[in-house]
Design an enzyme around this catalytic site. Structure first.
Site, PDB file in Angstrom:
ATOM      1  N   TYR A 141       0.820  -1.211   0.000  1.00 57.20           N
ATOM      2  CA  TYR A 141       0.000   0.000   0.000  1.00 57.20           C
ATOM      3  C   TYR A 141       0.857   1.266   0.000  1.00 57.20           C
ATOM      4  CZ  TYR A 141      -4.617  -2.052   0.934  1.00 57.20           C
ATOM      5  OH  TYR A 141      -5.820  -2.714   0.851  1.00 57.20           O
ATOM      6  N   LYS A 188       3.153 -15.381   2.652  1.00 57.38           N
ATOM      7  CA  LYS A 188       3.394 -16.093   1.394  1.00 57.38           C
ATOM      8  C   LYS A 188       4.901 -16.332   1.341  1.00 57.38           C
ATOM      9  CE  LYS A 188       1.934 -17.675  -2.596  1.00 57.38           C
ATOM     10  NZ  LYS A 188       1.037 -18.847  -2.729  1.00 57.38           N
ATOM     11  N   ASP A 220      -2.914 -18.287   0.546  1.00 54.50           N
ATOM     12  CA  ASP A 220      -3.901 -18.975  -0.299  1.00 54.50           C
ATOM     13  C   ASP A 220      -4.588 -20.099   0.478  1.00 54.50           C
ATOM     14  OD1 ASP A 220      -1.395 -20.173  -0.264  1.00 54.50           O
ATOM     15  OD2 ASP A 220      -1.432 -20.823  -2.358  1.00 54.50           O
ATOM     16  N   ASP A 244      -6.286  -7.107   4.245  1.00 57.13           N
ATOM     17  CA  ASP A 244      -7.417  -6.463   3.582  1.00 57.13           C
ATOM     18  C   ASP A 244      -8.320  -7.522   2.966  1.00 57.13           C
ATOM     19  OD1 ASP A 244      -8.971  -4.374   2.399  1.00 57.13           O
ATOM     20  OD2 ASP A 244      -7.957  -4.795   0.490  1.00 57.13           O
ATOM     21  N   ASP A 248     -12.300  -9.146   4.470  1.00 59.44           N
ATOM     22  CA  ASP A 248     -13.568  -9.103   3.716  1.00 59.44           C
ATOM     23  C   ASP A 248     -14.124 -10.517   3.603  1.00 59.44           C
ATOM     24  OD1 ASP A 248     -13.638  -6.356   3.240  1.00 59.44           O
ATOM     25  OD2 ASP A 248     -14.195  -6.613   1.134  1.00 59.44           O
TER      26      ASP A 248
HETATM   27  C1  IPM Z   1     -10.290  -1.314   4.163  1.00 62.64           C
HETATM   28  C2  IPM Z   1     -10.575  -0.719   2.796  1.00 62.64           C
HETATM   29  C3  IPM Z   1      -9.418   0.180   2.417  1.00 62.64           C
HETATM   30  C4  IPM Z   1      -8.165  -0.661   2.342  1.00 62.64           C
HETATM   31  C5  IPM Z   1      -9.639   0.948   1.102  1.00 62.64           C
HETATM   32  C6  IPM Z   1     -10.924   1.755   1.125  1.00 62.64           C
HETATM   33  C7  IPM Z   1      -8.466   1.814   0.760  1.00 62.64           C
HETATM   34  O1  IPM Z   1     -10.785  -1.740   1.874  1.00 62.64           O
HETATM   35  O2  IPM Z   1     -10.191  -0.530   5.130  1.00 62.64           O
HETATM   36  O3  IPM Z   1     -10.202  -2.526   4.271  1.00 62.64           O
HETATM   37  O4  IPM Z   1      -7.885  -1.271   1.319  1.00 62.64           O
HETATM   38  O5  IPM Z   1      -7.437  -0.690   3.338  1.00 62.64           O
HETATM   39 MG    MG Z   2     -10.797  -3.699   2.696  1.00 61.05          MG
END
Ligand code: IPM
Ligand code: MG
Length: 354
Positions: A141, A188, A220, A244, A248
């Site tokens: 990032y 990884k 993975d 990240d 999710d």
């Molecule tokens: C998160 C989001 C952010 C990230 C984005 C919005 C930049 O997905 O906080 O997980 O990738 O960190």
């Molecule tokens: Mg995210």
């Protein structure tokens, strides 16, 4: 008095924030700890007003606060334009870097009354309770990046220093000690040098926490195990981008993204936000789930203000709202209530505990 920087941000941010503040007000009323809110602009809202997604006024506000409550960032008008010069998300990344919010803590826990809302099988997810420690200010990032002038090539660099790895690792090991004493490093290391460094350092640090059982998983494989055996995890430690992605994925276990709070821990000040994002389709409609934002404020009371009892009252009240069916439509498509109705129900419940 506690100074709280309140950054509602974009989309459903302002609506869900309103519900969380209402509940904090009650706690402020009933205890001798007064909360002072200082609102600041961030994200698309800040670009529109001040031409920058994390303007100086907001920087100052955050620096001077005891904790930050954050709604959401992002606006579709920027999403499909790869050439956009400024983006709301840049504000979020700059904020993380500027405030040194190096550890993103994302708890993943199932609620019995929500089990049916998850697309995953009940016996797989029931009883899941783990927390992800995602490194937040390093890795790909924030490494060197560029697109060539002819736009025929591009690169992003992933880099980590031992210091960056060590500080979050200690936090994660300490957390594991308070929980089931299991830590899984997700990396990884079969391919990436940064991952090899993570592994080396975590192996070294683990000698100081001999009561914690450490395991190592390639990302993975971890992606698979998280949804096939979520109960096996306790504390997951990982770098920025892997974190990240797997958080999710992990949100699916809980049944609704609208339930998950998170903390971004820094050296001085920490930030608390729901992980659901700005959900622009729902903005202004009074339909968004306020629970993740309310739970984020509970996390703030616990981690930043040492108000464990009050934090637990909020969590309990949210659970009671779930058990009594006072939920928004993301959770129950047949019988549901508005953002405000759910917020009010939890508010009354919290009030009843004092
Ligand atoms: C998160 C989001 C952010 C990230 C984005 C919005 C930049 O997905 O906080 O997980 O990738 O960190
Ligand atoms: Mg995210």
């Amino acid at each position: 008095m506690k100074k709280i920087a309140v950054l509602e941000g974009d989309g459903i941010g302002p609506e869900v924030m309103q519900e969380a503040l209402k509940i904090l007000d009650i706690i402020s009323d009933k205890t001798n700890i007064k909360f002072h809110y200082d609102k600041g602009l961030v994200g698309a809202a800040a670009i529109d007003a001040e031409g920058h997604p994390f303007p100086d006024s907001t920087k100052k506000n955050c620096k001077n606060s005891d904790a930050i409550l954050f709604g959401a960032i992002g606006d579709p008008k920027y999403d499909n334009n790869p050439k956009a010069k400024i983006r709301p998300e840049d504000g979020l990344l700059e904020m993380r870097k500027f405030l040194g919010l190096y550890a993103n803590v994302r708890p993943v826990k199932t609620y019995e009354s929500l089990i049916e809302a998850s697309p995953l099988k009940k016996d797989i997810i029931s009883g899941t309770d783990f927390v992800v420690y995602r490194e937040l200010t390093g890795g790909i990032y924030f490494g060197n990046k560029a697109i060539s002038n002819d736009r025929k090539s591009a690169f992003d660099t992933c880099s980590y220093t031992s210091k960056e790895i060590e500080r979050i690792s200690h936090l994660a090991f300490k957390e594991a000690r308070k929980r089931k004493k299991q830590l899984t490093l997700v990396d990884k290391a079969n391919v990436l040098d940064t991952s090899r460094l993570w592994r080396e350092i975590v192996q070294e640090i683990s000698k100081k926490y001999i009561d914690v059982k450490v395991s190592y998983l390639f990302v993975d494989n971890a992606a698979m195990k998280i949804i096939t055996n979520p109960k096996d995890f306790d504390v997951i430690l990982t770098e920025n981008m892997f974190g990240d992605i797997i958080t999710d994925e992990a949100s699916v276990i809980t049944g609704s993204l609208g339930m998950l709070p998170s903390a971004s821990v820094g050296d001085k000040v920490s930030l608390f936000e729901p992980i659901h994002g700005s959900y622009p389709e729902a903005a202004g409609k009074n339909i968004a789930n306020p629970m993740a934002m309310i739970l984020s404020s509970a996390l703030m009371l616990d981690l930043s203000f040492n108000m464990k009892k009050e934090s637990e009252i909020i969590i309990k009240s949210v659970e009671e709202a779930l058990n009594n069916g006072f939920v928004t439509q993301d959770i129950n498509q047949k019988t549901y209530y508005s953002t405000k109705e759910v917020g009010n129900w939890i508010y009354e419940r919290v009030r009843g505990y004092f």
